[in-house]
Enzyme design. Structure first.
Site, PDB file in Angstrom:
ATOM      1  N   GLU A 136      -5.695   3.458  -5.091  1.00  0.00           N
ATOM      2  CA  GLU A 136      -6.030   3.529  -3.672  1.00  0.00           C
ATOM      3  C   GLU A 136      -7.468   3.984  -3.461  1.00  0.00           C
ATOM      4  OE1 GLU A 136      -4.111   2.988  -0.420  1.00  0.00           O
ATOM      5  OE2 GLU A 136      -6.278   2.815  -0.370  1.00  0.00           O
ATOM      6  N   ASP A 146     -10.562   1.933  -1.664  1.00  0.00           N
ATOM      7  CA  ASP A 146     -11.274   2.404  -0.481  1.00  0.00           C
ATOM      8  C   ASP A 146     -12.783   2.347  -0.684  1.00  0.00           C
ATOM      9  OD1 ASP A 146      -8.890   2.842   0.756  1.00  0.00           O
ATOM     10  OD2 ASP A 146      -8.846   4.991   0.423  1.00  0.00           O
ATOM     11  N   SER A 170      -4.000  -0.350   3.681  1.00  0.00           N
ATOM     12  CA  SER A 170      -4.937   0.550   3.006  1.00  0.00           C
ATOM     13  C   SER A 170      -6.119  -0.231   2.436  1.00  0.00           C
ATOM     14  CB  SER A 170      -4.226   1.316   1.879  1.00  0.00           C
ATOM     15  OG  SER A 170      -3.491   0.450   1.057  1.00  0.00           O
TER      16      SER A 170
END
Length: 539
Positions: free
Chosen positions: A228, A232, A455
């Site tokens: 994750e 990002d 996400s």
């Protein structure tokens, strides 16, 4: 003598409409008098002085709260110090909202990346081929979507940032996540070779025992940690590498109410992070968060206080963007209440349900874009993947804010009673906007793969909003700050409306995308030049 690092008192009551949660003089005096009577001096305060931190021996807290702390050990060997029950003097009940740590037991478990998939793309039956314009077709491929596709699709290509000394964009990490520089370098080397140095130098800040700037450990590899965080950083830098990027990694765990969908505490300590942020003299103009929790697992008093703190961030000129979730209206087979009645219900998520943040949904395909959806399938590696759908819904804690009242009322009316009883038609509805969120090209552990989720769409959108801010600052205008009132009144004219697909979940089709706003893609996806013009900036 056993000693914890700190205990936190959350004091005072605030109305959701205020921008400051500073407690009344009566509340402050009573709490300080109580602490003073026991010889306790606070070690620090939040910016609004509504959150008090004290560092004292456990024995003193046991005396204060008429309780006894014990060290509890989970099966994996992790330990926490907690009290099964505690109490306060009656005259303080209306003045202290919560004390931490007390009886919140947790096991950290990543959940922001549940929809992230690294293999099986060719077996995905949701992928379709559509006729594309020559410009889009030259750079966009549904099986691996790249920065070159994003900049063309959302029209940021060719824009040169001019306010890089003033403008900043950041992203948050929780649950042991932290971006891996070497993977960031590989990503930029392939897609933005002129920007490789960014991966080597962007600041990684750690709070409350969060993980630092370090390579993946054997344990990280085994648990697939930092996919994750890598996503990002790579999503933001791929669309906006010239604007300074900041990473925050925060440790800890908040209060928690278990549910069928979330039996263990994998929620994020948003209050710890936001209180620290508000204590800083200067903060980034855009901050992206790819984590969210089932709203019913968050104590309402805690959710309201966190939301109020987010309002203060917005008032300081910062846009907070949160992922809307990856399970549509809720995970299939888990859509029940946790109030002991086991009522069938859709599961909204927090913080996207907070009216002071901008929630971001996900799309896929290109001309036209549709709701991001991937049905369950088994990849060529034999791994089974569950449904993934852009999340959306209606809060059971927060009322519909004035800025979206017209849109929400119209949408609910258009449902003609469908799903009545499964959701709160008078709640804050989300998402507000959306962007691509299926099969992003990215690197993890030295290898390129693809990854999906809101996400992914959230950091991408954050990078684009940061570019809008750059144009505003270069034109002598202030940054956008809290986005939603502007988005619903003016900014929607700079968004591409999404009208196909639905928030599949809970065993039903869920809320459909329609013309105008809807609780699956919001108001639509960015058209960068139009957003800049509407905001009063110059390209």
């Amino acid at each position: 003598m056993r000693q914890l690092d700190h205990f936190d008192w959350l004091i005072g009551k605030c109305s959701l409409g205020s921008c400051s949660c500073q407690p009344t003089k009566e509340t402050s005096d009573l709490v300080h008098e109580w602490l003073g009577d026991h010889g306790i001096v606070p070690s620090s305060y939040s910016a609004a002085k509504d959150w008090i931190t004290v560092a004292i021996p456990v024995s003193d807290v046991e005396r204060l709260l008429d309780t006894e702390y014990h060290v509890f050990e989970h099966a994996d060997g992790s330990k926490v110090t907690r009290a099964p029950s505690w109490s306060l003097p009656r005259h303080l009940h209306s003045h202290i909202d919560t004390i931490q740590p007390t009886n919140s037991f947790f096991r950290a478990r990543g959940r922001a990346s549940e929809a992230l998939v690294d293999s099986g793309v060719l077996a995905d039956p949701s992928l379709k081929t559509y006729p594309l314009s020559a410009e889009i077709g030259a750079v966009c491929n549904t099986s691996s979507v790249t920065p070159q596709c994003f900049e063309t699709l959302y029209k940021t290509k060719g824009y040169k940032p001019r306010s890089t000394c003033e403008n900043k964009v950041a992203f948050t990490n929780y649950l042991g996540e932290h971006p891996i520089r070497t993977d960031g370098e590989l990503f930029l080397q392939k897609y933005r070779p002129e920007a490789v140095s960014v991966a080597k130098t962007f600041p990684q800040l750690t709070l409350a025992g969060g993980p630092g700037d370090e390579p993946l450990s054997a344990e990280d590899l085994a648990s697939a940690t930092s996919k994750e965080a890598n996503l990002d950083f790579q999503a933001i830098s791929g669309i906006n590498y010239k604007t300074p990027i900041i990473s925050y990694s925060t440790g800890g765990s908040p209060p928690f109410i278990p549910s069928v969908s979330t039996p263990d505490n994998s929620n994020e300590p948003y209050l710890v992070w936001v209180n620290w942020l508000l204590s800083q003299k200067s903060i980034p103009q855009v901050i992206s968060t790819s984590y969210a929790d089932d709203e019913q697992t968050v104590p309402p008093s805690y959710a309201r206080r966190v939301c109020e703190q987010f309002a203060q961030v917005g008032a300081r000129g910062t846009s907070l963007l949160f992922a809307s979730g990856d399970s549509g209206v809720g995970p299939y087979g888990e859509c029940t209440s946790n109030d002991g009645k086991n009522t069938d219900k859709f599961l909204p998520e927090f913080p996207p349900s907070c009216p002071y943040v901008t929630a971001v949904g996900a799309t896929k395909n290109f001309e036209p874009e549709v709701v991001a959806y991937r049905p369950a399938f088994v990849g060529p590696d034999g791994v089974a993947h569950g449904n993934y759908t852009s999340g959306g819904g209606f809060s059971n804690i927060f009322d519909t804010p004035a800025y979206q009242k017209t849109e929400v009322t119209s949408y609910v009316k258009g449902l003609k009673g469908e799903y009545n009883g499964w959701y709160n038609p008078k709640g804050r509805a989300y998402p507000d906007i959306s962007s691509q969120g299926l099969y992003f090209a990215y690197f993890w552990n030295g290898t390129e793969g693809v990854i999906s989720g809101t996400s992914a769409s959230t950091p991408l959108t954050s990078g684009i909003i940061s570019l809008v801010n750059d144009a505003l600052l270069a034109s002598g205008k202030p940054s956008l700050g809290f986005l939603n009132p502007w988005l619903y009144s003016v900014g929607y004219k700079g968004l591409n409306d999404i009208t196909s697909g639905s928030a599949v979940g809970c065993g039903v089709d869920g809320f459909p995308a329609v013309k105008g706003w809807d609780p699956v893609t919001g108001l639509g996806t960015p058209d960068f030049p139009t957003l800049v013009k509407l905001a009063g900036g110059k390209l």
